[in-house]
Design a protein around this motif. Sequence first.
Motif, PDB file in Angstrom:
ATOM      1  N   ARG A 213       0.815  -1.226   0.000  1.00 32.05           N
ATOM      2  CA  ARG A 213       0.000   0.000   0.000  1.00 32.05           C
ATOM      3  C   ARG A 213       0.844   1.269   0.000  1.00 32.05           C
ATOM      4  O   ARG A 213       0.370   2.326  -0.373  1.00 32.05           O
ATOM      5  N   GLY A 214       2.088   1.182   0.462  1.00 33.19           N
ATOM      6  CA  GLY A 214       2.942   2.356   0.544  1.00 33.19           C
ATOM      7  C   GLY A 214       2.588   3.223   1.743  1.00 33.19           C
ATOM      8  O   GLY A 214       1.940   2.766   2.684  1.00 33.19           O
ATOM      9  N   VAL A 215       3.002   4.485   1.685  1.00 34.43           N
ATOM     10  CA  VAL A 215       2.728   5.413   2.787  1.00 34.43           C
ATOM     11  C   VAL A 215       1.273   5.849   2.694  1.00 34.43           C
ATOM     12  O   VAL A 215       0.833   6.355   1.659  1.00 34.43           O
ATOM     13  N   ILE A 216       0.552   5.628   3.785  1.00 39.12           N
ATOM     14  CA  ILE A 216      -0.882   5.925   3.836  1.00 39.12           C
ATOM     15  C   ILE A 216      -1.245   6.593   5.161  1.00 39.12           C
ATOM     16  O   ILE A 216      -0.467   6.562   6.106  1.00 39.12           O
ATOM     17  N   ARG A 217      -2.453   7.159   5.199  1.00 39.55           N
ATOM     18  CA  ARG A 217      -3.090   7.573   6.445  1.00 39.55           C
ATOM     19  C   ARG A 217      -4.074   6.462   6.778  1.00 39.55           C
ATOM     20  O   ARG A 217      -4.780   5.973   5.894  1.00 39.55           O
TER      21      ARG A 217
ATOM     22  N   ARG B  16       6.181  16.418   6.427  1.00 40.52           N
ATOM     23  CA  ARG B  16       6.999  15.400   5.740  1.00 40.52           C
ATOM     24  C   ARG B  16       6.168  14.158   5.441  1.00 40.52           C
ATOM     25  O   ARG B  16       6.252  13.590   4.356  1.00 40.52           O
ATOM     26  N   ALA B  17       5.394  13.719   6.422  1.00 42.18           N
ATOM     27  CA  ALA B  17       4.555  12.523   6.231  1.00 42.18           C
ATOM     28  C   ALA B  17       3.575  12.746   5.082  1.00 42.18           C
ATOM     29  O   ALA B  17       3.379  11.848   4.249  1.00 42.18           O
ATOM     30  N   GLU B  18       2.982  13.916   5.011  1.00 39.32           N
ATOM     31  CA  GLU B  18       2.046  14.231   3.925  1.00 39.32           C
ATOM     32  C   GLU B  18       2.748  14.185   2.561  1.00 39.32           C
ATOM     33  O   GLU B  18       2.180  13.698   1.589  1.00 39.32           O
ATOM     34  N   ARG B  19       3.981  14.691   2.501  1.00 40.65           N
ATOM     35  CA  ARG B  19       4.734  14.661   1.236  1.00 40.65           C
ATOM     36  C   ARG B  19       5.032  13.233   0.794  1.00 40.65           C
ATOM     37  O   ARG B  19       5.162  12.972  -0.399  1.00 40.65           O
ATOM     38  N   ALA B  20       5.142  12.315   1.741  1.00 36.23           N
ATOM     39  CA  ALA B  20       5.485  10.931   1.415  1.00 36.23           C
ATOM     40  C   ALA B  20       4.268  10.083   1.036  1.00 36.23           C
ATOM     41  O   ALA B  20       4.443   8.955   0.563  1.00 36.23           O
ATOM     42  N   LEU B  21       3.053  10.593   1.238  1.00 33.27           N
ATOM     43  CA  LEU B  21       1.864   9.795   0.926  1.00 33.27           C
ATOM     44  C   LEU B  21       1.943   9.228  -0.482  1.00 33.27           C
ATOM     45  O   LEU B  21       2.288   9.933  -1.433  1.00 33.27           O
ATOM     46  N   GLY B  22       1.652   7.944  -0.603  1.00 33.93           N
ATOM     47  CA  GLY B  22       1.676   7.274  -1.906  1.00 33.93           C
ATOM     48  C   GLY B  22       3.020   6.696  -2.298  1.00 33.93           C
ATOM     49  O   GLY B  22       3.113   5.939  -3.265  1.00 33.93           O
TER      50      GLY B  22
END
Length: 125
Positions: free
Chosen positions: A40-44, A73-79
């Motif tokens: 899934r990668g980086v997700i919320r 930073r976490a938001e930039r990594a989403l996906g």
Amino acid sequence: MFIAMVEVLSVRWWGCFNHTGLKVTFADGSTLVYANVPGRGVIRQSLAEFAMGRSMVTAHGISGHSAFQVIARAERALGTPYRLFNWNCEHFVSWALGREPNSPQLHAAGGALLATLILAQLTAS
């Protein structure tokens, strides 16, 4: 919405590995977790999704200005796709915290594998 705290969380998988993520707690008490998940990668995700019925351990918390930087930073990594050897959950969390991406568990597993191979070679001789 006002962010009250960001915490580094981990849950135990298969009895030997820790899955790590970033829990965000808002002033109203609601939460979400940023995590890097295989497939899934980086997700919320929700706290319940992250824990999957397992008990969680909090490593440490971050508040104030630093919390906003971590979330940005976490938001930039989403996906961003999950990659076991260079972008797993630990790499993501250390990067979001402003550190060099690192996975202590991966280093430990590699060292244990190397020691096992050396020991096997020595005992076979």
